[in-house]
Design an enzyme around this catalytic site. Sequence first.
Site, short mmCIF file in Angstrom:
data_model
loop_
_atom_site.label_atom_id
_atom_site.label_comp_id
_atom_site.label_asym_id
_atom_site.label_seq_id
_atom_site.Cartn_x
_atom_site.Cartn_y
_atom_site.Cartn_z
N GLY A 211 0.95 -1.10 0.05
CA GLY A 211 0.01 -0.01 -0.02
C GLY A 211 0.89 1.31 -0.06
O GLY A 211 1.94 1.22 -0.28
N ASN A 212 0.23 2.28 0.22
CA ASN A 212 1.01 3.74 0.14
C ASN A 212 0.23 4.56 1.09
O ASN A 212 -0.79 4.21 1.62
CB ASN A 212 0.91 4.05 -1.15
CG ASN A 212 -0.31 4.50 -1.65
OD1 ASN A 212 -1.01 5.57 -1.34
ND2 ASN A 212 -0.41 3.87 -2.78
N TYR A 213 0.89 5.92 1.51
CA TYR A 213 0.25 6.75 2.68
C TYR A 213 -0.74 7.72 1.97
O TYR A 213 -1.09 8.47 2.92
CB TYR A 213 1.61 7.51 3.12
CG TYR A 213 2.71 6.71 3.86
CD1 TYR A 213 2.07 5.92 4.77
CD2 TYR A 213 4.15 6.71 3.34
CE1 TYR A 213 3.14 5.37 5.60
CE2 TYR A 213 4.85 6.00 4.04
CZ TYR A 213 4.49 5.15 5.38
OH TYR A 213 5.37 4.56 6.03
N SER A 214 -1.30 7.44 0.87
CA SER A 214 -2.26 8.32 0.49
C SER A 214 -3.56 8.53 1.61
O SER A 214 -4.10 7.38 2.01
CB SER A 214 -2.86 7.97 -0.82
OG SER A 214 -4.20 8.64 -1.13
#
Length: 403
Positions: free
Chosen positions: A210-213
Amino acid sequence: MYNLTGRNIVLGVTGSIAAYKAADLASKLTQAECSVDVIMTPEAAKFIAPLTFSSVTGRPAYASMWDAASAVTEAHVALSRRADLLVIAPATATTLARFAAGSAEDLVSLTALATRAPILICPAMDPNMFEHPAVQANVETLKARGVYFVGPDEGRLASGQMGVGRLSEVETVMGAIRFVLGRGGDLAAKKIVVTAGGTREQIDPVRYVGNYSSGKMGFAVAAAARDRGADSVLITAPTELADPYAVDVIRVKSAMEMRDAVAEQCARADALVMTAAVADYQPAEAIGEKIKREGRDSLTISLVRTPDILKDLSADEGLIKVGFAAESNDLLENARKKLKSKGVDLIVANDITAEGSGFGADTNQVTLLDKSGAEEELPLIGKYEVASRILDRVVSLIETRQR
Ligand code: C5P
């Protein structure tokens, strides 16, 4: 707060224990630069003093027709003419009955008769009362006359009872106010599809890439589109954010799911704003069972490219496409390349390393690049304002498009 700035809101407060929450609503509207005039029934004034409202709004609050008449000549007429919107929060069963019957027994029902502004009602009452056929019939009568409703919500009431009767949360009421004020705006009858959040690519049943968005930018675009009258659809990867009022929210997890939802929604849309941080890679194979650490000193997961949703979208020619370029270096150079390679009408270049900008922040600093080669650098402003500036461009792109 754009569509709230400078608007005249008349807030009618009636006699429910939830009346204290109306003070927070009056305060939030005032902070959003609305001019808020509070009118109350005598019953409401038993729960909360007019002074509380006049303190937060900086304007007189009226609790009786006779007060109002002495303070300003026929205040109810003046207020009802000036209003852009009449909000009733909380609205009791008695208030609904008075409105439905067209009686003018107190300052609130009198103003509701006198105004030609839209009316938004936020009921709050005992669940058995709300369910009663007499109350339901009044709600239907008012809806048929074009009156808007928000709530009541389900939950715990002041009486300790559980059920449908709670005044909607102030944030929800604020969303409903913006929705009603936005009817007939410059995106009326236009369908705007927005994506948000960071996709999650499953490694095994308990882990993902995943990512930090945070999703905040996309949620702001969807809300701002709603506030200009659009039919706003938000396709979002998992976020902590609550569904915005009157936005059609479609929740997805992975890039593949987002691609399918975008394709389906864009078949009949006017514009797509791809704010989502779509994972570029996904695990090559889905592993059906949790990966165990026993007997492994290291673990290699093979990743393969996800589809490029924006680039591959084979929507009809008239669809306006807006992409984001979230970069940590060579911002404008990369954004110019993406404008061409992705075949979009507008790129929003976003330096995610700048202070107060990018993932998780409430503000953003972006540059808008369009096909004509024009580059407009915006100052560091709130994400809702950034959204509004992007939608200003979308409005003119829709006007000039060729279908
Ligand atoms: O190539 P890059 O990921 O920087 O492009 C960003 C833009 O492309 C964003 O608007 C993003 O939502 C979109 N995108 C996409 N599909 C992907 C990756 C990014 O639509 N697989």
